[in-house]
Scaffold this motif. Structure first.
Motif, PDB file in Angstrom:
ATOM      1  N   VAL A 282       0.959  -1.127   0.092  1.00  0.00           N
ATOM      2  CA  VAL A 282      -0.076  -0.107   0.081  1.00  0.00           C
ATOM      3  C   VAL A 282       0.622   1.269  -0.072  1.00  0.00           C
ATOM      4  CG1 VAL A 282      -0.206   0.309   2.553  1.00  0.00           C
ATOM      5  CG2 VAL A 282      -2.328   0.794   1.028  1.00  0.00           C
ATOM      6  N   VAL A 286       0.051   5.394  -0.918  1.00  0.00           N
ATOM      7  CA  VAL A 286       0.512   6.602  -0.208  1.00  0.00           C
ATOM      8  C   VAL A 286       1.251   7.547  -0.734  1.00  0.00           C
ATOM      9  CG1 VAL A 286       1.479   7.547   2.021  1.00  0.00           C
ATOM     10  CG2 VAL A 286       0.155   5.494   1.942  1.00  0.00           C
ATOM     11  N   ALA A 322      -2.964   3.287   6.866  1.00  0.00           N
ATOM     12  CA  ALA A 322      -3.295   2.466   5.887  1.00  0.00           C
ATOM     13  C   ALA A 322      -3.023   0.853   6.084  1.00  0.00           C
ATOM     14  CB  ALA A 322      -2.639   2.669   4.800  1.00  0.00           C
ATOM     15  N   SER A 356      -7.437   8.040   6.300  1.00  0.00           N
ATOM     16  CA  SER A 356      -7.221   6.580   6.355  1.00  0.00           C
ATOM     17  C   SER A 356      -7.522   5.697   5.274  1.00  0.00           C
ATOM     18  CB  SER A 356      -8.353   6.067   7.555  1.00  0.00           C
ATOM     19  OG  SER A 356      -8.393   4.743   7.719  1.00  0.00           O
ATOM     20  N   LEU A 357      -6.736   4.959   4.966  1.00  0.00           N
ATOM     21  CA  LEU A 357      -6.924   4.108   3.528  1.00  0.00           C
ATOM     22  C   LEU A 357      -7.113   2.718   3.865  1.00  0.00           C
ATOM     23  CD1 LEU A 357      -3.637   5.521   1.536  1.00  0.00           C
ATOM     24  CD2 LEU A 357      -6.121   6.460   1.526  1.00  0.00           C
TER      25      LEU A 357
END
Length: 499
Positions: A282, A286, A322, A356-357
């Protein structure tokens, strides 16, 4: 008063001031440099703007005049082993303190404590961000000039602790940092360390004195252990890199910039794998959302199933959390919950909005997970998110399942100021297949195993359509479904309006 009195006074002043500098102890400094280390004054000079340092207590010496000559103390114990004052960093006011390992191993003397008490109190009154280089061996025995029994009434630890939530506090650790020095580091908001750092609540002498064995300093709280357990937030190559990291972190406290440059946002459309069971890193997501070279990763080695970072998005400083599916499929463990809660509290203290992912199957459950205190830690994460007064924006990248997804969103999809999802995302009270097996348990139990699994696959695919992001948006469980390429602009617009 004679005509030469001012000149005589100035001569003595400059002579005494010289004795507090590195130039007055060239041999010690040379030996320190030979170890690849920098002095306290060198680290401070590297951090602050030239000429901006207003020093406190430079002329104090160790309180040992009953056992040592004053002249010797003036030469050997400059500033009683702690250098501190106010300054500017990139033009912004700041306080900086550093224990001086070349003075009795950076131990905390009684006059040094009076200085740190004074400076910490001033920091609170002036509302200054504070940077503390905490290397040192803890409390110093042997100070004879101040009547003592226990010295447990020193104020530095309580005063430093009282600054939590009042001003940002950053600790830098290189080399040995034991006992009281370690407590000051541990009480800071963030800890930056170098690979040669050792942090421990006691050093070798105290451990041996307690009958707990003989250990070399290198065996006590080495950096590799303290990064894995989350004590160290950021591990850097050396002291120069630590100072640069401090500058970067302080920059997140500056007012929002008008804008920032980032890469082609269309790249976000291709960063996730087509197979939603396939893990992916991830961090490129970002970095794609953030301004160029603006991301600082925190606690990378601790609970890697959750990523935490400071970044700028279109010039807006923010905290980012994340889920990382390359570790435990992005499930939230006890450690990940602690990591998230600590980070959310940090963002609240520093007034940073949070992005927030979400890509999580939920909390990591089961007997082993519960033995680690999952209920307590998971609930603390939910509370920390719910108590955020800073803006929160949620983006469901792929999977938003169960209480874990709610925890990532402050407790509810409607808790953030805005909650959006990418087109291929799915939401549900639990993992889709698990939900099918639970809700259809009686029916499935009556089927032969091969037919049962086929039925599960069919029902799961049907449920997948029901759990799609577009269907959740139709029910207004989330605010919108967006093109991934729109994510950065939507986040920035929301945060800018919230500010």
């Amino acid at each position: 008063m004679t005509d030469d009195t001012p000149a005589t006074g100035l001569t003595e002043l400059h002579a005494r001031r010289f004795l507090t500098t590195d130039a007055a102890r060239a041999d010690k400094v040379a030996r320190w440099h030979a170890k690849g280390r920098r002095t306290a004054r060198e680290n401070i000079a590297d951090l602050i703007d030239p000429g901006s340092f207003v020093e406190y207590g430079r002329f104090i010496t160790a309180a040992q005049e009953r056992r040592r000559e004053l002249a010797e103390l003036v030469v050997d114990t400059p500033a009683d082993g702690i250098v501190g004052g106010t300054a500017t960093v990139a033009g912004k006011p700041c306080a900086v303190l550093s224990y001086d390992y070349l003075v009795m191993a950076g131990t905390q003397g009684m006059r040094g404590h009076r200085k740190s008490d004074r400076l910490i109190e001033v920091i609170g009154r002036m509302r200054l961000p504070a940077v503390f280089f905490t290397e040192g061996g803890g409390g110093r025995p042997g100070d004879t000039d101040i009547p003592l029994v226990s010295a447990l009434d020193v104020g530095s630890f309580a005063l430093w602790g009282e600054l939590e939530g009042v001003v940002p506090r950053i600790a830098v650790v290189s080399g040995r940092c034991f006992a009281g020095n370690a407590v000051l580091a541990g009480s800071a908001d963030l800890r930056i360390a170098t690979p040669d750092a050792n942090l421990g609540m006691a050093g070798p002498a105290m451990i041996a004195g307690g009958g707990l064995g003989n250990f070399a300093p290198e065996e006590i709280g080495p950096a590799k252990d303290q990064t894995a357990n989350g004590v160290i937030d950021l591990l850097v190559d050396d002291e120069a890199a630590a100072v640069e990291a401090v500058r970067s972190i302080l920059s997140y406290l500056e007012p929002t910039a008008d804008g920032g440059e980032a890469g082609d946002q269309a790249d976000l459309r291709t960063l996730l794998p087509h197979n939603d069971r396939e893990a992916f890193d991830v961090r490129p997501v970002v970095e794609a959302l953030a301004d160029f070279d603006s991301v600082t990763w925190l606690r990378e080695a601790y609970a890697p199933e959750l990523v935490t970072a400071l970044a700028r998005i279109d010039g807006i400083a923010a905290g980012v959390i994340a889920n990382q599916s390359t570790h435990l499929a992005g499930a939230l463990t006890s450690d990940a919950s602690v990591k998230a809660a600590d980070f959310l509290v940090l963002c609240e203290r520093w007034g940073l909005p949070v992005v927030s992912l979400v890509d999580t199957p939920g909390f990591m459950v089961g007997p082993d997970a519960e033995r680690g205190g999952l209920v307590r830690h998971a609930s603390r994460m939910v509370v920390a998110g719910a108590q955020l007064s800073t803006p929160l924006v949620g983006v469901i990248l792929r999977r938003g399942y169960g209480l874990g997804a709610q925890a990532m969103l402050g407790g509810s999809t409607h808790r953030p100021l805005l909650t959006v999802a990418w087109p291929d995302a799915h939401l549900g009270p639990m993992g889709l297949e698990g939900a099918v097996r639970l809700s259809m348990a009686a029916e499935l139990a009556e089927l032969p195993e091969a037919e049962r699994e086929e039925r599960v696959a069919t029902l799961t695919e049907e449920y997948r359509k029901q759990a799609s992001a577009l269907n959740a948006a139709r029910m207004f469980e989330i605010d919108d479904v967006i093109d991934p390429a729109e994510t950065r602009s939507v986040i920035a617009a929301t945060l800018r309006r919230a500010s």
